[in-house]
Design a protein around this motif. Structure first.
Motif, short mmCIF file in Angstrom:
data_model
loop_
_atom_site.label_atom_id
_atom_site.label_comp_id
_atom_site.label_asym_id
_atom_site.label_seq_id
_atom_site.Cartn_x
_atom_site.Cartn_y
_atom_site.Cartn_z
N ALA A 151 78.43 1.96 25.05
CA ALA A 151 79.40 2.60 25.94
C ALA A 151 79.96 3.87 25.31
CB ALA A 151 80.52 1.62 26.26
N PHE A 152 80.32 3.81 24.04
CA PHE A 152 80.85 5.01 23.39
C PHE A 152 79.77 6.07 23.20
CE2 PHE A 152 84.38 2.21 22.16
CZ PHE A 152 85.44 3.06 22.44
N GLU A 153 78.54 5.66 23.02
CA GLU A 153 77.46 6.63 22.95
C GLU A 153 77.32 7.37 24.28
OE1 GLU A 153 74.20 8.63 21.13
OE2 GLU A 153 75.84 7.42 20.34
N GLN A 154 77.43 6.61 25.37
CA GLN A 154 77.37 7.25 26.69
C GLN A 154 78.57 8.17 26.92
OE1 GLN A 154 77.10 3.97 29.40
NE2 GLN A 154 74.93 3.57 28.97
N LEU A 155 79.74 7.75 26.42
CA LEU A 155 80.93 8.59 26.55
C LEU A 155 80.76 9.91 25.80
CD1 LEU A 155 83.86 9.07 27.42
CD2 LEU A 155 84.57 7.82 25.36
N ALA B 68 83.82 9.95 33.02
CA ALA B 68 83.18 9.37 31.85
C ALA B 68 83.97 8.17 31.31
CB ALA B 68 83.04 10.44 30.76
N SER B 69 85.30 8.30 31.31
CA SER B 69 86.13 7.19 30.84
C SER B 69 85.99 5.97 31.73
CB SER B 69 87.60 7.63 30.79
OG SER B 69 87.77 8.70 29.90
N VAL C 222 82.77 4.29 30.88
CA VAL C 222 82.87 3.58 29.61
C VAL C 222 83.61 2.26 29.79
CG1 VAL C 222 83.90 3.65 27.32
CG2 VAL C 222 82.67 5.63 28.18
N ALA D 156 81.34 -0.19 31.30
CA ALA D 156 80.33 -0.65 30.34
C ALA D 156 80.91 -1.66 29.35
CB ALA D 156 79.75 0.56 29.59
N ILE D 157 82.16 -1.42 28.91
CA ILE D 157 82.80 -2.37 28.00
C ILE D 157 83.05 -3.71 28.69
CG2 ILE D 157 84.92 -2.81 26.70
CD1 ILE D 157 85.04 0.15 26.05
#
Length: 251
Positions: free
Chosen positions: A140-144, A160-161, A164, A167-168
């Motif tokens: 998720a952070f990679e996508q962010l 984007a947030s 994320v 995703a989390i």
């Protein structure tokens, strides 16, 4: 630093879905083992009170052979242990005790087969799920990071947030599945361990009953032998073994 990046890239490429499939496979194995053990334990069930009463009836009459015949068709742990002791009864109570201890050890090993899998899965399934969640958070952070670098502006950051956070939330499913796999495994393990302890306790009860009768029989036989030796010794002192009266020697 290059090692960390390499591990991160590997985790991002693999994703977290394989962790869920692993948990499902482990759960299926635990269910199969629990059912198999339950059926096996059910085949080992006997009424220990009725069995003890039947053994008491035969052994009180000194009929070891009849007690063996009564135990022969039974498959319970107590019957197997008592049968091992009665087979060695002619060699004495010490040999019978060793034989029953050996049989009980073998039965304990058979009863506890594959139970370690349930205990291990119950203790570690939540950690496997947590591992999947960690992979999901990393992804998720990679996508962010990629979304923030590709698009600018407050609107793009909010989108984007939101992605994320979604995703989390999906990543936390792995932890929930891990806990869901662990709980039935722990419950099955505790239940089956109690069944093992109960069956071994029943076997201990029957083995003590067998040893009590064997020890009593040996004590009675020893008393008869001691009495016979005492009587024999008294006769040999009073008169010679050939039955002739003793004569005084000539002066």
């Amino acid at each position: 630093m290059h090692t960390v990046v390499a591990v991160k890239n590997l985790l991002v490429q693999s994703g977290a879905s394989w962790v869920l499939w692993l948990l499902f496979a482990l759960s299926g194995g635990s269910i199969a083992i629990a059912i198999e053990r339950w059926l096996y334990f059910r085949s080992k069930d006997d009424d220990v009170r009725a069995l003890a009463a039947e053994l008491d009836a035969h052994l009180s009459n000194g009929s070891v052979a009849a007690a063996l015949d009564a135990l022969r068709p039974m498959r319970s742990v107590g019957a197997i242990v008592a049968r091992a002791g009665l087979r060695l009864a002619p060699r004495g109570s010490a040999a019978a005790d060793k034989g029953m201890q050996s049989a009980m050890s073998a039965e304990r090993k058979a009863l506890e087969t594959r139970l370690a899998y349930l205990g291990t899965l119950g203790n570690n399934a939540p950690f496997v799920g947590l591992f999947g969640t960690v992979i999901g958070v990393i992804l998720a952070f990679e996508q962010l990071g990629q979304a923030t670098g590709a698009a600018g502006g407050a609107a793009a950051s909010q989108v984007a947030s939101a992605a994320v956070m979604a995703a989390i939330a999906e990543a936390l499913v792995a932890t929930a599945v891990g806990i869901g796999v662990a709980l039935p495994a722990v419950a099955a393990y505790n239940y089956l361990q109690r069944r093992v302890a109960a069956m071994l306790d029943d076997a201990e009860t029957l083995s003590n009953l067998v040893l009590a009768y064997l020890a009593t029989g040996e004590a009675a036989q020893s008393s008869r032998v001691d009495a016979a030796r005492a009587v024999h010794g008294g006769v040999s002192i009073d008169k010679p073994m050939n039955g002739e009266a003793s004569r005084p020697e000539a002066a």
